[in-house]
Motif scaffolding. Sequence first.
Motif, PDB file in Angstrom:
ATOM      1  N   SER A 181       0.847  -1.195   0.000  1.00 26.09           N
ATOM      2  CA  SER A 181       0.000   0.000   0.000  1.00 26.09           C
ATOM      3  C   SER A 181       0.881   1.242   0.000  1.00 26.09           C
ATOM      4  O   SER A 181       1.780   1.375   0.837  1.00 26.09           O
ATOM      5  CB  SER A 181      -0.899   0.014   1.236  1.00 26.09           C
ATOM      6  N   HIS A 182       0.612   2.138  -0.939  1.00 29.57           N
ATOM      7  CA  HIS A 182       1.349   3.395  -1.065  1.00 29.57           C
ATOM      8  C   HIS A 182       0.379   4.544  -0.795  1.00 29.57           C
ATOM      9  O   HIS A 182      -0.692   4.621  -1.407  1.00 29.57           O
ATOM     10  CB  HIS A 182       1.927   3.565  -2.474  1.00 29.57           C
ATOM     11  N   HIS A 183       0.767   5.447   0.093  1.00 29.17           N
ATOM     12  CA  HIS A 183      -0.059   6.604   0.428  1.00 29.17           C
ATOM     13  C   HIS A 183       0.763   7.868   0.188  1.00 29.17           C
ATOM     14  O   HIS A 183       1.885   7.987   0.695  1.00 29.17           O
ATOM     15  CB  HIS A 183      -0.505   6.547   1.887  1.00 29.17           C
ATOM     16  N   VAL A 194       5.083  10.475   2.084  1.00 27.58           N
ATOM     17  CA  VAL A 194       4.833   9.121   1.577  1.00 27.58           C
ATOM     18  C   VAL A 194       4.848   8.143   2.740  1.00 27.58           C
ATOM     19  O   VAL A 194       5.704   8.223   3.624  1.00 27.58           O
ATOM     20  CB  VAL A 194       5.896   8.700   0.531  1.00 27.58           C
ATOM     21  N   PHE A 195       3.895   7.213   2.725  1.00 23.79           N
ATOM     22  CA  PHE A 195       3.880   6.111   3.693  1.00 23.79           C
ATOM     23  C   PHE A 195       3.569   4.826   2.939  1.00 23.79           C
ATOM     24  O   PHE A 195       2.654   4.788   2.114  1.00 23.79           O
ATOM     25  CB  PHE A 195       2.819   6.348   4.773  1.00 23.79           C
ATOM     26  N   ARG A 196       4.351   3.782   3.207  1.00 30.43           N
ATOM     27  CA  ARG A 196       4.144   2.490   2.545  1.00 30.43           C
ATOM     28  C   ARG A 196       4.060   1.381   3.589  1.00 30.43           C
ATOM     29  O   ARG A 196       4.793   1.408   4.586  1.00 30.43           O
ATOM     30  CB  ARG A 196       5.280   2.186   1.564  1.00 30.43           C
ATOM     31  N   SER A 197       3.178   0.408   3.349  1.00 30.25           N
ATOM     32  CA  SER A 197       3.076  -0.728   4.262  1.00 30.25           C
ATOM     33  C   SER A 197       2.750  -1.997   3.472  1.00 30.25           C
ATOM     34  O   SER A 197       1.920  -1.985   2.564  1.00 30.25           O
ATOM     35  CB  SER A 197       1.995  -0.479   5.320  1.00 30.25           C
ATOM     36  N   PRO A 198       3.425  -3.110   3.808  1.00 28.53           N
ATOM     37  CA  PRO A 198       3.165  -4.381   3.120  1.00 28.53           C
ATOM     38  C   PRO A 198       2.058  -5.169   3.815  1.00 28.53           C
ATOM     39  O   PRO A 198       1.882  -5.085   5.035  1.00 28.53           O
ATOM     40  CB  PRO A 198       4.516  -5.102   3.247  1.00 28.53           C
TER      41      PRO A 198
END
Length: 250
Positions: A181-183, A194-198
Amino acid sequence: MRQEEIWNAEVAQSYDTPGAGMFAPEVLEPTLDRLAELADGGRALEFAIGTGRVAVPLARRGVPVTGIEMSQPMIDQLRTKADDATIPVVVGDMATARAPGTFQLVYLVYNTISNLLRQAEQVACFRNAARHLVPGGRFVVELWVPELRKLPPGQQAVVRQSEAGYIGLHTYDVLRQHVLSHHFWFDDGSTARVFRSPHRYIWPAELDLMAQLAGFELEARHADWHGAEFTAESRSHVSVYRLPPATSPM
């Protein structure tokens, strides 16, 4: 990318958005209504309690809440709202950590079970919930439905949400059932946050099998916390699993 690295102090300090987003009353109040009903006067345990978005107002409604959380910065943020006597928290992984006592309800909201990146860990999470529950107790999971029907052939990305100042998208690894997920948050300037989470996505039928392996039966599934019907077009679901009640001696 480890979960401890993702949910760090910077994220914890910016996580709460009082009155907006997932903290908006129209999102939070139906969640609290349903969880309080399912707790049925007993104790509740929240897996991945975070900063207490749900636990703090649920405790204010008179439901005794305990939490399990692996991120110390998220716990520190929770402690600005409730002390350890009000909401005890065990530091650890929701798939393995043990909280003292037994509970009428264990709940896991806002897609958090997908933070466990292996199927075996997700199954272990169900088994951990079962270990904490009294006979007849319930485990509630809120989870999104994978949107692979939106994935064009030969492409890996789907725009999840787009609005003024924000774009969210998912990139898929369908072989491993992983999604990143890319925010992106931005203003009129040239910079963006930017915030990313798998995540590992789970189909509803697969989730039901995980529950069965842990001794649960599916009691109810709805499209939201209001109790809307779950259909093939639903983008998420709230699934309630229940352990068998205690059998009376003959």
